[in-house]
Design a protein around this motif. Structure first.
Motif, PDB file in Angstrom:
ATOM      1  N   LEU A  36      48.279 -12.060  44.264  1.00 20.58           N
ATOM      2  CA  LEU A  36      46.912 -12.499  43.984  1.00 20.58           C
ATOM      3  C   LEU A  36      46.876 -13.990  43.693  1.00 20.58           C
ATOM      4  O   LEU A  36      47.688 -14.493  42.909  1.00 20.58           O
ATOM      5  CB  LEU A  36      46.366 -11.735  42.769  1.00 20.58           C
ATOM      6  CG  LEU A  36      45.017 -12.179  42.211  1.00 20.58           C
ATOM      7  CD1 LEU A  36      43.891 -11.894  43.205  1.00 20.58           C
ATOM      8  CD2 LEU A  36      44.755 -11.486  40.881  1.00 20.58           C
ATOM      9  N   HIS A  37      45.942 -14.666  44.312  1.00 18.59           N
ATOM     10  CA  HIS A  37      45.676 -16.072  43.992  1.00 18.59           C
ATOM     11  C   HIS A  37      44.201 -16.169  43.625  1.00 18.59           C
ATOM     12  O   HIS A  37      43.353 -15.620  44.318  1.00 18.59           O
ATOM     13  CB  HIS A  37      45.979 -16.983  45.183  1.00 18.59           C
ATOM     14  CG  HIS A  37      45.708 -18.428  44.915  1.00 18.59           C
ATOM     15  ND1 HIS A  37      46.629 -19.233  44.276  1.00 18.59           N
ATOM     16  CD2 HIS A  37      44.639 -19.201  45.169  1.00 18.59           C
ATOM     17  CE1 HIS A  37      46.128 -20.451  44.176  1.00 18.59           C
ATOM     18  NE2 HIS A  37      44.911 -20.454  44.694  1.00 18.59           N
ATOM     19  N   VAL A  71      49.532 -17.143  49.194  1.00 17.12           N
ATOM     20  CA  VAL A  71      49.791 -15.692  49.206  1.00 17.12           C
ATOM     21  C   VAL A  71      50.518 -15.278  50.476  1.00 17.12           C
ATOM     22  O   VAL A  71      51.357 -14.373  50.438  1.00 17.12           O
ATOM     23  CB  VAL A  71      48.510 -14.841  48.982  1.00 17.12           C
ATOM     24  CG1 VAL A  71      47.888 -15.118  47.624  1.00 17.12           C
ATOM     25  CG2 VAL A  71      47.505 -15.004  50.088  1.00 17.12           C
ATOM     26  N   ALA A  72      50.239 -15.941  51.587  1.00 16.78           N
ATOM     27  CA  ALA A  72      50.949 -15.615  52.834  1.00 16.78           C
ATOM     28  C   ALA A  72      52.435 -15.928  52.709  1.00 16.78           C
ATOM     29  O   ALA A  72      53.285 -15.137  53.154  1.00 16.78           O
ATOM     30  CB  ALA A  72      50.336 -16.365  54.011  1.00 16.78           C
ATOM     31  N   ARG A  77      58.010 -13.767  52.019  1.00 15.32           N
ATOM     32  CA  ARG A  77      59.272 -13.611  51.271  1.00 15.32           C
ATOM     33  C   ARG A  77      59.490 -12.158  50.868  1.00 15.32           C
ATOM     34  O   ARG A  77      60.613 -11.639  50.952  1.00 15.32           O
ATOM     35  CB  ARG A  77      59.280 -14.496  50.039  1.00 15.32           C
ATOM     36  CG  ARG A  77      59.582 -15.940  50.363  1.00 15.32           C
ATOM     37  CD  ARG A  77      59.673 -16.834  49.164  1.00 15.32           C
ATOM     38  NE  ARG A  77      60.590 -16.379  48.140  1.00 15.32           N
ATOM     39  CZ  ARG A  77      60.591 -16.836  46.893  1.00 15.32           C
ATOM     40  NH1 ARG A  77      59.718 -17.756  46.512  1.00 15.32           N
ATOM     41  NH2 ARG A  77      61.461 -16.396  46.015  1.00 15.32           N
ATOM     42  N   ALA A  78      58.434 -11.506  50.422  1.00 13.17           N
ATOM     43  CA  ALA A  78      58.553 -10.104  50.010  1.00 13.17           C
ATOM     44  C   ALA A  78      58.922  -9.224  51.202  1.00 13.17           C
ATOM     45  O   ALA A  78      59.825  -8.384  51.103  1.00 13.17           O
ATOM     46  CB  ALA A  78      57.243  -9.629  49.374  1.00 13.17           C
ATOM     47  N   CYS A  85      53.832  -5.287  50.853  1.00 16.30           N
ATOM     48  CA  CYS A  85      53.072  -6.317  50.162  1.00 16.30           C
ATOM     49  C   CYS A  85      51.624  -6.324  50.623  1.00 16.30           C
ATOM     50  O   CYS A  85      51.340  -6.138  51.808  1.00 16.30           O
ATOM     51  CB  CYS A  85      53.728  -7.670  50.446  1.00 16.30           C
ATOM     52  SG  CYS A  85      53.065  -8.999  49.456  1.00 16.30           S
ATOM     53  N   GLU A  86      50.732  -6.538  49.678  1.00 17.30           N
ATOM     54  CA  GLU A  86      49.317  -6.744  49.959  1.00 17.30           C
ATOM     55  C   GLU A  86      48.911  -8.058  49.310  1.00 17.30           C
ATOM     56  O   GLU A  86      49.460  -8.436  48.271  1.00 17.30           O
ATOM     57  CB  GLU A  86      48.478  -5.599  49.391  1.00 17.30           C
ATOM     58  CG  GLU A  86      48.774  -4.272  50.041  1.00 17.30           C
ATOM     59  CD  GLU A  86      47.965  -3.130  49.465  1.00 17.30           C
ATOM     60  OE1 GLU A  86      47.055  -3.379  48.638  1.00 17.30           O
ATOM     61  OE2 GLU A  86      48.232  -1.981  49.844  1.00 17.30           O
ATOM     62  N   THR A  87      47.946  -8.751  49.916  1.00 15.18           N
ATOM     63  CA  THR A  87      47.534 -10.048  49.386  1.00 15.18           C
ATOM     64  C   THR A  87      46.029 -10.088  49.160  1.00 15.18           C
ATOM     65  O   THR A  87      45.274  -9.368  49.806  1.00 15.18           O
ATOM     66  CB  THR A  87      47.909 -11.192  50.343  1.00 15.18           C
ATOM     67  OG1 THR A  87      47.199 -11.032  51.576  1.00 15.18           O
ATOM     68  CG2 THR A  87      49.397 -11.238  50.593  1.00 15.18           C
ATOM     69  N   GLU A  88      45.635 -10.963  48.230  1.00 18.75           N
ATOM     70  CA  GLU A  88      44.214 -11.176  47.963  1.00 18.75           C
ATOM     71  C   GLU A  88      44.022 -12.582  47.403  1.00 18.75           C
ATOM     72  O   GLU A  88      44.804 -13.041  46.584  1.00 18.75           O
ATOM     73  CB  GLU A  88      43.696 -10.152  46.949  1.00 18.75           C
ATOM     74  CG  GLU A  88      42.235 -10.330  46.621  1.00 18.75           C
ATOM     75  CD  GLU A  88      41.726  -9.333  45.592  1.00 18.75           C
ATOM     76  OE1 GLU A  88      40.579  -9.513  45.152  1.00 18.75           O
ATOM     77  OE2 GLU A  88      42.467  -8.405  45.218  1.00 18.75           O
TER      78      GLU A  88
END
Length: 148
Positions: A36-37, A71-72, A77-78, A85-88
């Protein structure tokens, strides 16, 4: 023990260091890492000063684009380490409240950096990590970057 781990990041060196811990824990527990960012509201708190022509939309878009890159990179890296991994990127919130609210959404652990401010700087600035520690309904692992 952990199925969903939240990793809030500002893209700092401290956050990069904490990411190693988040990835390690997610890998050990076969957990999903949620990166999360938060882009805080960029509006001038008392309205636009008289005579100032400022494009807040452009600033907010720049900050959101930066957040997307942050976040990308963390997600890359994950995933290289075999972690789901999920990003937001959340816009227009205070970081500590957005992070605390995210803990209400089925997250088992928060792993985040602390910047290690001391003295007057800590007193005046406060700490997002400290606020999250007080507000979170789940355990928080605060990772401090080693002194060099």
């Amino acid at each position: 023990m952990y199925q969903d781990i939240l990793f809030p990041t500002d893209g700092s060196d401290g956050a990069e260091y904490a990411l190693d811990h988040a990835i390690d824990l997610a890998g050990r527990y076969d957990a999903t890492l949620h990166v999360l960012h938060v882009v805080a509201d960029v509006w001038y708190p008392t309205g636009e000063p008289e005579g100032v022509d400022f494009d807040y939309t452009a600033v907010e878009q720049h900050l959101q684009d930066r957040g997307d890159r942050v976040v990308a990179a963390a997600a890359d890296r994950a995933r290289e380490a075999g972690v789901d991994c999920e990003t937001e990127v959340t816009v227009g919130r205070t970081p500590h409240s957005a992070i605390a609210d995210a803990t209400e959404a089925d997250v088992d652990l928060v792993v985040m950096a602390t910047h290690g401010r001391r003295g007057l700087g800590r007193l005046l600035m406060g700490s997002v990590t400290e606020k999250v520690l007080r507000l979170s309904t789940v355990p928080v692992l605060a990772v401090r970057m080693p002194e060099e």
